[in-house]
Design a protein around this motif. Structure first.
Motif, PDB file in Angstrom:
ATOM      1  N   GLU A 237       0.835  -1.203   0.000  1.00 44.09           N
ATOM      2  CA  GLU A 237       0.000   0.000   0.000  1.00 44.09           C
ATOM      3  C   GLU A 237       0.874   1.258   0.000  1.00 44.09           C
ATOM      4  O   GLU A 237       0.628   2.203  -0.760  1.00 44.09           O
ATOM      5  CB  GLU A 237      -0.926   0.013   1.216  1.00 44.09           C
ATOM      6  CG  GLU A 237      -1.866   1.201   1.290  1.00 44.09           C
ATOM      7  CD  GLU A 237      -2.999   1.134   0.280  1.00 44.09           C
ATOM      8  OE1 GLU A 237      -3.310   2.192  -0.307  1.00 44.09           O
ATOM      9  OE2 GLU A 237      -3.573   0.048   0.087  1.00 44.09           O
ATOM     10  N   ALA A 238       1.892   1.265   0.840  1.00 43.63           N
ATOM     11  CA  ALA A 238       2.776   2.436   0.922  1.00 43.63           C
ATOM     12  C   ALA A 238       3.483   2.679  -0.406  1.00 43.63           C
ATOM     13  O   ALA A 238       3.606   3.831  -0.855  1.00 43.63           O
ATOM     14  CB  ALA A 238       3.786   2.241   2.047  1.00 43.63           C
ATOM     15  N   MET A 239       3.947   1.616  -1.051  1.00 40.09           N
ATOM     16  CA  MET A 239       4.633   1.777  -2.336  1.00 40.09           C
ATOM     17  C   MET A 239       3.673   2.244  -3.426  1.00 40.09           C
ATOM     18  O   MET A 239       4.021   3.083  -4.263  1.00 40.09           O
ATOM     19  CB  MET A 239       5.320   0.465  -2.721  1.00 40.09           C
ATOM     20  CG  MET A 239       6.550   0.154  -1.867  1.00 40.09           C
ATOM     21  SD  MET A 239       7.445  -1.333  -2.409  1.00 40.09           S
ATOM     22  CE  MET A 239       6.497  -2.603  -1.577  1.00 40.09           C
ATOM     23  N   MET A 240       2.453   1.704  -3.413  1.00 38.34           N
ATOM     24  CA  MET A 240       1.472   2.129  -4.402  1.00 38.34           C
ATOM     25  C   MET A 240       1.091   3.593  -4.196  1.00 38.34           C
ATOM     26  O   MET A 240       0.964   4.361  -5.161  1.00 38.34           O
ATOM     27  CB  MET A 240       0.227   1.251  -4.322  1.00 38.34           C
ATOM     28  CG  MET A 240      -0.849   1.595  -5.341  1.00 38.34           C
ATOM     29  SD  MET A 240      -0.345   1.284  -7.049  1.00 38.34           S
ATOM     30  CE  MET A 240      -0.638  -0.506  -7.129  1.00 38.34           C
ATOM     31  N   GLN A 241       0.909   3.991  -2.931  1.00 36.01           N
ATOM     32  CA  GLN A 241       0.562   5.378  -2.659  1.00 36.01           C
ATOM     33  C   GLN A 241       1.677   6.327  -3.096  1.00 36.01           C
ATOM     34  O   GLN A 241       1.417   7.398  -3.663  1.00 36.01           O
ATOM     35  CB  GLN A 241       0.237   5.574  -1.177  1.00 36.01           C
ATOM     36  CG  GLN A 241      -1.061   4.941  -0.731  1.00 36.01           C
ATOM     37  CD  GLN A 241      -2.275   5.489  -1.457  1.00 36.01           C
ATOM     38  OE1 GLN A 241      -2.307   6.631  -1.881  1.00 36.01           O
ATOM     39  NE2 GLN A 241      -3.298   4.644  -1.604  1.00 36.01           N
ATOM     40  N   ALA A 242       2.919   5.944  -2.854  1.00 41.62           N
ATOM     41  CA  ALA A 242       4.046   6.779  -3.291  1.00 41.62           C
ATOM     42  C   ALA A 242       4.015   6.946  -4.809  1.00 41.62           C
ATOM     43  O   ALA A 242       4.270   8.037  -5.344  1.00 41.62           O
ATOM     44  CB  ALA A 242       5.361   6.157  -2.839  1.00 41.62           C
ATOM     45  N   ARG A 243       3.691   5.880  -5.497  1.00 42.30           N
ATOM     46  CA  ARG A 243       3.601   5.915  -6.968  1.00 42.30           C
ATOM     47  C   ARG A 243       2.470   6.847  -7.421  1.00 42.30           C
ATOM     48  O   ARG A 243       2.648   7.673  -8.324  1.00 42.30           O
ATOM     49  CB  ARG A 243       3.368   4.494  -7.480  1.00 42.30           C
ATOM     50  CG  ARG A 243       3.306   4.358  -8.971  1.00 42.30           C
ATOM     51  CD  ARG A 243       2.940   2.925  -9.369  1.00 42.30           C
ATOM     52  NE  ARG A 243       3.973   1.950  -9.042  1.00 42.30           N
ATOM     53  CZ  ARG A 243       3.880   0.649  -9.328  1.00 42.30           C
ATOM     54  NH1 ARG A 243       2.795   0.175  -9.951  1.00 42.30           N
ATOM     55  NH2 ARG A 243       4.850  -0.170  -9.013  1.00 42.30           N
ATOM     56  N   LEU A 244       1.300   6.733  -6.780  1.00 42.22           N
ATOM     57  CA  LEU A 244       0.149   7.544  -7.164  1.00 42.22           C
ATOM     58  C   LEU A 244       0.365   9.018  -6.843  1.00 42.22           C
ATOM     59  O   LEU A 244      -0.007   9.905  -7.619  1.00 42.22           O
ATOM     60  CB  LEU A 244      -1.109   7.027  -6.461  1.00 42.22           C
ATOM     61  CG  LEU A 244      -1.573   5.620  -6.870  1.00 42.22           C
ATOM     62  CD1 LEU A 244      -2.687   5.140  -5.943  1.00 42.22           C
ATOM     63  CD2 LEU A 244      -2.053   5.604  -8.318  1.00 42.22           C
ATOM     64  N   ARG A 245       0.978   9.291  -5.697  1.00 40.55           N
ATOM     65  CA  ARG A 245       1.244  10.687  -5.329  1.00 40.55           C
ATOM     66  C   ARG A 245       2.225  11.328  -6.296  1.00 40.55           C
ATOM     67  O   ARG A 245       2.033  12.482  -6.724  1.00 40.55           O
ATOM     68  CB  ARG A 245       1.802  10.740  -3.907  1.00 40.55           C
ATOM     69  CG  ARG A 245       0.835  10.334  -2.820  1.00 40.55           C
ATOM     70  CD  ARG A 245       1.562  10.047  -1.534  1.00 40.55           C
ATOM     71  NE  ARG A 245       0.692   9.466  -0.522  1.00 40.55           N
ATOM     72  CZ  ARG A 245       1.121   8.662   0.445  1.00 40.55           C
ATOM     73  NH1 ARG A 245       2.402   8.334   0.520  1.00 40.55           N
ATOM     74  NH2 ARG A 245       0.269   8.191   1.331  1.00 40.55           N
ATOM     75  N   ALA A 246       3.283  10.595  -6.631  1.00 39.25           N
ATOM     76  CA  ALA A 246       4.282  11.136  -7.553  1.00 39.25           C
ATOM     77  C   ALA A 246       3.649  11.433  -8.912  1.00 39.25           C
ATOM     78  O   ALA A 246       3.907  12.483  -9.515  1.00 39.25           O
ATOM     79  CB  ALA A 246       5.438  10.153  -7.699  1.00 39.25           C
TER      80      ALA A 246
END
Length: 451
Positions: A237-246
């Protein structure tokens, strides 16, 4: 000519470490289950044929797979005898002779570009292609043994020599098999190992021994992050969120505190949108250019037009549709309602199953009473209407254009255009009552104290 490709997604794992009644692959990352993430990447990679291998009795997983990838074929792995055995559970699909790409339903971060990399390797003549990553700490991973550019075998760590353990190029799990030889390689995999299982990884060594070309291509370690427990789910989840935010910020969205904002896989945000800290976007949200989402707001299944302002502490539920320059303030909840251009719902209100006309003003504490215990009913508030604070509009009811509703009213009948509606008890004043009341109560209190 482009080669035809079949994606085989392995989704039969029990996921016992999740300690959940929900199958592991149906746990969500960024608002979408892991299996659906993988199938979406398959589709994005241009593959239109998929086989999903599920465990016995897992109709729930099969149903999700068929919804996420209409037309996919579902196969059951009756016994769990390893990854090679799992792929062969889809033998009927493999008979078509298409190139095969094997993916895992618990690796939700894999990108379509990486799947395309595997396809390209087969088009370049490889019979087996795998994706590998360079790990900072390779402990626990299988190692890819590459000699003169050729992948000769994949060695599990427990079987690796000290020299092989020093290799940092690790197996990412995803594998592609050329259609003409895929079944022959899969059928050649044996189970002469401690677990008596058929390991898909053995296909690389078998291909090399037969003089067939096997290659390894690099992939980011993040993409092959597998989920086996809740800790790894949170990491995904944390990695996906970092991807979406970027991605959002690169597209022109301002996130004041990116680490506090959570998106869904399908969140759409236009450029020049400002998102303040601690906001959550559930599935189905679209924010148009120029809107502002203030702190601590929660949105799901909603559309916000440009120039609109939401929050702080606002909740938009499914069906909320805000027009241009709408203001939705603090502690306002909106559900299944169209709020037209320039309307204001500034604070402490609930608007559900309703239309709020352009430039209307909804006073603090106003609610639409939309549910009678059995059915939902609609409230229609006309353009330019003014609803006084602490009013209740009992649906179904209509307030006409430019009408006023007096504060504290309970409106149960339609209000005509340009009218004033007041529905509350008439104020009555009794002179001296409060003074006499205090005297009586003080006397009662004194009597009790003496007794």
């Amino acid at each position: 000519m482009a080669r035809s490709t079949l994606a085989v997604i392995l989704a039969a794992g029990e996921g016992t470490r999740m300690k959940s009644s929900l199958p592991k692959v149906l746990h969500a990352v960024a608002g979408r289950c892991m299996l659906a993430h993988v199938l979406a990447s398959v589709r994005e990679a241009g593959i239109d044929d998929a086989a999903v291998v599920v465990g016995p009795g897992r109709e729930d997983v099969a149903k999700v797979a068929q919804k996420a990838f209409p037309g996919c074929t579902v196969f059951t792995q009756a016994e769990r005898k390893g990854t090679g055995h799992a792929v062969l559970a889809a033998r009927q699909a493999l008979l078509g002779g298409k190139d095969v790409i094997v993916l895992y339903a618990d690796t939700p971060l894999v990108r379509a570009q990486s799947i395309e990399t595997l396809k390209a390797a087969l088009e370049d003549g490889a019979h087996v292609a795998v994706l590998g990553f360079h790990a900072a700490n390779p402990s626990g991973y299988g190692r890819l043994i590459v000699e003169d550019g050729a992948l000769t075998r994949i060695v599990e760590e427990k079987d690796a020599t000290p020299d092989q353990k020093a290799i940092g190029f690790c197996n990412g799990g995803l594998m592609a098999l050329r259609g003409e030889t895929s079944l022959a390689l899969l059928d050649a995999i044996g189970n002469a190992n401690a677990k008596g299982e058929y390991y898909l990884t053995d296909a690389a060594e078998i291909a090399h021994q037969r003089g067939l070309k096997a290659v390894a291509r690099p992939i980011a370690e993040e993409e092959v992050h597998g989920v086996n427990d809740r800790v790894q789910l949170a990491q995904a989840e944390a990695m996906m969120q970092a991807r979406l935010r970027a991605a959002a910020m690169k597209d022109g969205v301002t996130l004041i505190a990116p680490e506090t904002v959570f998106f869904s896989y399908d969140t759409v945000i236009g450029n020049d949108v400002l998102v303040e800290p601690n906001c959550w976007f559930g599935p189905g949200v679209k924010i148009e250019s120029g809107a502002v989402i203030h702190a601590f707001s929660h949105l799901e299944g909603a559309r916000v037009a440009g120039g609109a302002s939401v929050g702080p502490f606002a909740r938009l539920r499914p069906g909320a549709d805000l027009g241009r320059d709408v203001k939705v303030g603090n502690f306002v909840e909106i559900k299944a309602a169209q709020v037209e251009q320039g309307a204001k719902i500034s604070h402490l209100s609930y608007i559900g199953d309703a239309r709020v006309g352009a430039e209307a003003n909804i006073g603090a504490g106003t609610i639409t009473c939309n549910y009678d215990g059995y059915l939902k009913h609609k409230t229609d508030i006309g353009a330019g209407a003014f609803i006084g604070s602490n009013s209740a509009l009992v649906a179904p009811v209509k307030v006409g254009d430019n009408a006023n509703v007096g504060a504290g009213s309970v409106i149960t009948r339609n209000v005509t255009e340009d009218a004033l509606a007041v529905a509350r008890g008439r104020q009555v004043e009794i002179a001296g009552w409060a003074k006499r009341y205090r005297q009586v109560k003080k006397a009662e209190k004194a009597t009790k104290a003496k007794g």
